[in-house]
Write an enzyme that holds these catalytic residues in place. Structure first.
Site: not given
Length: 204
Positions: A153, A119, A148-150
């Site tokens: 990160s 992710a 999710g990936c935001v």
């Protein structure tokens, strides 16, 4: 107490501000994530289009820019728990149309393309070192999905000791409820959350 009063009472919701040198991290703005028939949501495409003038502003200023893609091997040799839990990710291979960055945000020479299998844009990718080498102290994160990936990160950017900014109109999700809940939570603990034009006014 209300929700906001609880967070305020506990001293959450502070700010780390915008530092001396920003980078733009575009998380997974690829064809498959702007398409609601694949892995997208109704407002992810709008977020990707809202990012166009932001990307232009970073290019004009010569600031570091990194794009991420989820890329798995054609033969499945690198499939991990993430790929087994979210099986459509297995279709995001190097040449798959769904894994290509959307045409209106195509990378230019000198911009980093991060290929990832998890992710976070930072997990086992070398992105943090790439940013530090370029004198970055602030990571401006846009992309999808917000929950999710935001989010992953953003948490990792903060853990790498970058000031972190999320632009609320340049991130998107499959539904508004997780989008809004995660923006709220990131604002309280991990990142400054603002709109694109507010950040543009702060860029030197």
């Amino acid at each position: 107490m209300t929700r906001d009063q609880i967070y305020q009472h506990q001293g959450l919701g502070g700010t780390s501000g915008v530092g001396q040198r920003c980078s733009l991290v575009l998380v997974d703005f690829v064809n498959g994530f702007v398409d609601i028939d694949q892995l997208g949501g109704p407002h992810i495409e709008a977020a990707a289009h809202a990012t166009v003038p932001l990307l232009a502003a970073f290019r004009q200023r010569g600031l570091p820019i990194a794009h991420t893609r989820v890329v798995f091997a054609d033969d499945g040799a690198d499939h991990n728990v993430f790929a087994h839990r979210v099986t459509p990710l297995q279709r995001l291979t190097e040449t798959a149309p769904a894994s290509q960055i959307v045409p209106w945000l195509q990378p230019e020479a000198g911009e980093l393309i991060v290929r990832k299998q998890n992710a976070s844009a930072f997990f086992q990718t070398g992105l943090a070192d790439w940013l530090r080498y370029r004198g970055v102290d602030t990571a401006v994160v846009v992309g999808c999905t917000t929950s999710g990936c935001v989010r992953a990160s953003v948490v990792d950017a903060m853990q790498h000791n970058f000031r972190t900014v999320v632009l609320s109109d340049c991130v998107g999700d499959r539904a508004m409820e997780p989008h809004e809940a995660n923006l709220f939570d990131m604002r309280q603990k991990y990142a400054d959350v603002m709109r694109r034009d507010e950040l543009l006014r702060l860029l030197p």
